[in-house]
Design a protein around this motif. Structure first.
Motif, PDB file in Angstrom:
ATOM      1  N   LEU A 241      41.051 -18.913 -44.915  1.00 52.07           N
ATOM      2  CA  LEU A 241      42.276 -18.806 -45.699  1.00 52.07           C
ATOM      3  C   LEU A 241      42.097 -17.802 -46.833  1.00 52.07           C
ATOM      4  O   LEU A 241      41.062 -17.808 -47.517  1.00 52.07           O
ATOM      5  N   ARG A 244      46.031 -16.819 -51.230  1.00 51.32           N
ATOM      6  CA  ARG A 244      47.424 -17.236 -51.103  1.00 51.32           C
ATOM      7  C   ARG A 244      47.565 -18.337 -50.047  1.00 51.32           C
ATOM      8  O   ARG A 244      48.373 -19.263 -50.196  1.00 51.32           O
ATOM      9  N   GLY A 245      46.766 -18.268 -48.968  1.00 47.95           N
ATOM     10  CA  GLY A 245      46.787 -19.303 -47.948  1.00 47.95           C
ATOM     11  C   GLY A 245      46.277 -20.630 -48.473  1.00 47.95           C
ATOM     12  O   GLY A 245      46.813 -21.693 -48.129  1.00 47.95           O
ATOM     13  N   ALA A 248      49.000 -22.181 -50.423  1.00 40.42           N
ATOM     14  CA  ALA A 248      50.145 -22.633 -49.616  1.00 40.42           C
ATOM     15  C   ALA A 248      49.806 -23.784 -48.697  1.00 40.42           C
ATOM     16  O   ALA A 248      50.702 -24.449 -48.174  1.00 40.42           O
ATOM     17  N   LEU A 249      48.508 -24.072 -48.482  1.00 39.41           N
ATOM     18  CA  LEU A 249      48.095 -25.068 -47.492  1.00 39.41           C
ATOM     19  C   LEU A 249      48.707 -26.455 -47.718  1.00 39.41           C
ATOM     20  O   LEU A 249      49.157 -27.089 -46.760  1.00 39.41           O
ATOM     21  N   ILE A 252      51.995 -26.804 -46.184  1.00 41.72           N
ATOM     22  CA  ILE A 252      52.024 -26.603 -44.738  1.00 41.72           C
ATOM     23  C   ILE A 252      51.543 -27.847 -43.995  1.00 41.72           C
ATOM     24  O   ILE A 252      52.178 -28.295 -43.039  1.00 41.72           O
ATOM     25  N   LEU A 288      50.135 -23.461 -38.313  1.00 42.34           N
ATOM     26  CA  LEU A 288      49.342 -22.407 -38.953  1.00 42.34           C
ATOM     27  C   LEU A 288      50.036 -21.053 -38.901  1.00 42.34           C
ATOM     28  O   LEU A 288      49.803 -20.205 -39.779  1.00 42.34           O
ATOM     29  N   ARG A 290      52.857 -20.484 -39.732  1.00 43.61           N
ATOM     30  CA  ARG A 290      53.686 -20.389 -40.930  1.00 43.61           C
ATOM     31  C   ARG A 290      52.937 -19.702 -42.076  1.00 43.61           C
ATOM     32  O   ARG A 290      53.552 -19.236 -43.029  1.00 43.61           O
ATOM     33  N   LEU A 291      51.607 -19.639 -41.991  1.00 42.96           N
ATOM     34  CA  LEU A 291      50.822 -18.966 -43.033  1.00 42.96           C
ATOM     35  C   LEU A 291      50.718 -17.464 -42.803  1.00 42.96           C
ATOM     36  O   LEU A 291      50.185 -16.744 -43.655  1.00 42.96           O
ATOM     37  N   ASP A 294      47.765 -14.868 -43.833  1.00 45.76           N
ATOM     38  CA  ASP A 294      46.859 -15.520 -44.790  1.00 45.76           C
ATOM     39  C   ASP A 294      45.966 -16.558 -44.133  1.00 45.76           C
ATOM     40  O   ASP A 294      45.295 -17.327 -44.819  1.00 45.76           O
ATOM     41  N   VAL A 295      45.941 -16.609 -42.788  1.00 48.06           N
ATOM     42  CA  VAL A 295      45.067 -17.547 -42.084  1.00 48.06           C
ATOM     43  C   VAL A 295      44.465 -16.859 -40.871  1.00 48.06           C
ATOM     44  O   VAL A 295      45.108 -16.018 -40.223  1.00 48.06           O
TER      45      VAL A 295
END
Length: 328
Positions: A241, A244-245, A248-249, A252, A288, A290-291, A294-295
């Protein structure tokens, strides 16, 4: 049917005061003409009901009049547990019973309590499903509920995701129904939990069963949730990640799952390797994605393949198409 409607009309006037024929018709699901006939019938039976004309007029009971015909039927009493959840009550086929039970309960309350109850209803409302989410299609919910009431054995054809995706047939002893985040679950002896929307077919069997002594649905469900959220599972996904990921986790996969995720120290660019629970490959891939950038999924290989194929298919949609050169 008419006797029940007359009682409901009487209780509406007792609980709410003056109501117009149009308002009563809307509440009872009939026409204004039917309300006129019902009011005449109540008057002929000796109920002191009168009408006031004009823009603010309507039907009203004489001051001080109160009916004591507030006995609840068995179905209405059972439905009281769902008075704060109109949508689930409707899904279980208890919408009419809930409305009737509420009217009778309100009529039986002393005036100060009745007014407090109305204030609460005007100020608080429960809406369980998440944003932008439509309820699951649950065509077999009513059949499951009927078998549950009767302690009846059922045979279901069920669509499962793990350990091997596919349909299976099971004989179940239903012990309870649970509504969690807008999703219905059937708890059966074992105890085991089944998502009602994944039931492809349900057949009640002629035999009944004896519920296990001491089984408490609320206690079982609380323990089930805690085990699901806390137990280390062999099915995990390893991901990288970006900063930013990482931020945001929680939005999510949920704050609790994000807190339980194990992380390595950040590298020179701020990226962290993280291990998260894996419910299923399709579910994890959809989550995932949706990231975005960033993933990066590292394991398992099946999830890497699913992500790769999906991303390549998406990229294909956005690649510029070569211009066609017209023939000379």
């Amino acid at each position: 049917m008419r006797a029940g409607r007359l009682l409901s009309l009487l209780l509406l006037l007792q609980n709410r005061g003056r109501l117009s024929a149009a308002q009563l018709a809307a509440e009872l699901g009939v026409t204004s003409r039917t309300i006129y006939r019902d009011v005449e019938a109540l008057g002929a039976a000796g109920v002191p009901i009168y009408a006031e004309h004009g823009p603010t007029g309507g039907y009203q009971l004489m001051d001080g009049y109160r009916t004591r015909l507030t006995g609840l039927t068995a179905d209405e009493a059972e439905s009281l547990f769902l008075t704060g959840m109109p949508q689930p009550a409707a899904e279980l086929g208890l919408g009419a019973q809930v409305a009737a039970a509420e009217l009778k309960l309100m009529a039986a309350l002393p005036t100060p309590y009745r007014e407090a109850s109305m204030r609460i209803r005007q100020r608080f409302h429960l809406d369980a499903p998440d944003w932008y989410r439509e309820p699951d299609a649950v065509p077999h919910l009513l059949a499951a509920a009927e078998a549950l009431w009767r302690d009846q054995v059922i045979e279901v054809r069920y669509r499962r995701w793990a350990p091997r995706p596919g349909e299976v047939t099971r004989r179940l002893h239903p012990l309870g129904l649970v509504l969690k985040a807008g999703i219905w679950y059937l708890v059966a002896a074992g105890p085991r939990t089944y998502r009602v929307s994944s039931i492809v077919d349900l057949r009640p069997l002629p035999e009944t069963f004896t519920r296990p002594d001491g089984f408490d649905l609320a206690s079982f469900w609380q323990g089930n949730v805690e085990r699901y959220e806390q137990t280390e599972t062999a099915e995990v996904a390893v991901i990288r990640l970006s900063p930013r990921g990482v931020a945001a986790l929680p939005g999510i996969i949920g704050p609790k799952a994000a807190r339980a995720a194990t992380r390595t120290p950040a590298d020179a660019h701020g990226w962290q390797q993280t291990t998260i629970p894996l419910e299923s490959v399709p579910h994890a891939a959809a989550t995932l994605l949706r990231l975005g950038p960033d993933v990066q999924v590292l394991a398992p290989e099946q999830l890497v393949t699913e992500m790769t194929e999906t991303i390549e298919a998406m990229a294909q949609l956005y690649r510029p198409r070569p211009e066609r050169i017209p023939p000379p």
